[in-house]
Enzyme design. Structure first.
Site, PDB file in Angstrom:
ATOM      1  N   CYS A   1       0.752  -1.182  -0.040  1.00  0.00           N
ATOM      2  CA  CYS A   1       0.009   0.061  -0.016  1.00  0.00           C
ATOM      3  C   CYS A   1       0.826   1.174  -0.101  1.00  0.00           C
ATOM      4  O   CYS A   1       2.046   1.202   0.643  1.00  0.00           O
ATOM      5  CB  CYS A   1      -0.729  -0.071   1.351  1.00  0.00           C
ATOM      6  SG  CYS A   1      -2.033  -1.457   1.487  1.00  0.00           S
ATOM      7  N   ASP A   2       0.636   2.480  -0.562  1.00  0.00           N
ATOM      8  CA  ASP A   2       1.219   3.593  -0.873  1.00  0.00           C
ATOM      9  C   ASP A   2       0.026   4.742  -0.843  1.00  0.00           C
ATOM     10  O   ASP A   2      -0.888   4.442  -1.253  1.00  0.00           O
ATOM     11  CB  ASP A   2       2.220   3.655  -1.552  1.00  0.00           C
ATOM     12  CG  ASP A   2       3.337   4.524  -1.308  1.00  0.00           C
ATOM     13  OD1 ASP A   2       3.253   5.310   0.056  1.00  0.00           O
ATOM     14  OD2 ASP A   2       4.112   4.675  -2.100  1.00  0.00           O
TER      15      ASP A   2
END
Length: 146
Positions: free
Chosen positions: A4-5
């Site tokens: 995730c970012d």
């Protein structure tokens, strides 16, 4: 595997981690009393079936974040903690920065950096029921990804 970012959008500009105090001061000053959108991308990879060609599923979760009007002293003191230097948008919802967030429209977990509802949907799309990880299941419970 899950990656995730996040990125913060304000006035059509995208902002990642500021890293430097002067950059964080400028960004937070611009955010004060306004709203922006935090986008968190999720990518789930299932390498169990074919490690040479893992299957992946992705999704985006976003939320509009409304900030309180902050005084120059509050902004300086917050940046002085170091907290906003390593986070997208220069703020956190699960730390000191939360005192400056008046409300969140959308998925608040997206602001934290991992939307659990998005993860559940990605797992379901991959044929995995999220409840299979729960410690106790009622007798006769089914684990189907419906």
């Amino acid at each position: 595997m899950l990656g995730c970012d996040s990125v913060f959008e304000l006035d059509g500009e995208s902002y990642g981690k500021p890293y430097e105090p002067d950059v964080a001061l400028k960004r937070i000053t611009a955010m004060s009393g306004r709203a922006g959108t935090l986008h968190t991308g999720h990518w789930l990879v299932d390498a169990h079936d074919d490690a040479a060609h893992p299957a992946g599923h992705g999704a985006l979760s976003s939320a509009n974040v409304h900030f309180a009007q902050m005084s120059p002293e509050e902004i300086r003191d917050y940046v002085g903690t170091g907290e906003p230097l390593q986070v997208a948008g220069s703020f956190t919802l699960d730390g000191r920065g939360s005192v400056f967030v008046e409300r969140v429209e959308g998925d608040p977990n997206a602001v934290v950096g991992l939307s659990l509802s998005t993860l559940r949907a990605l797992l379901r799309d991959a044929g995995v029921c999220v409840t299979t990880w729960w410690d106790a299941q009622p007798e006769g419970a089914q684990h189907s990804a419906q």
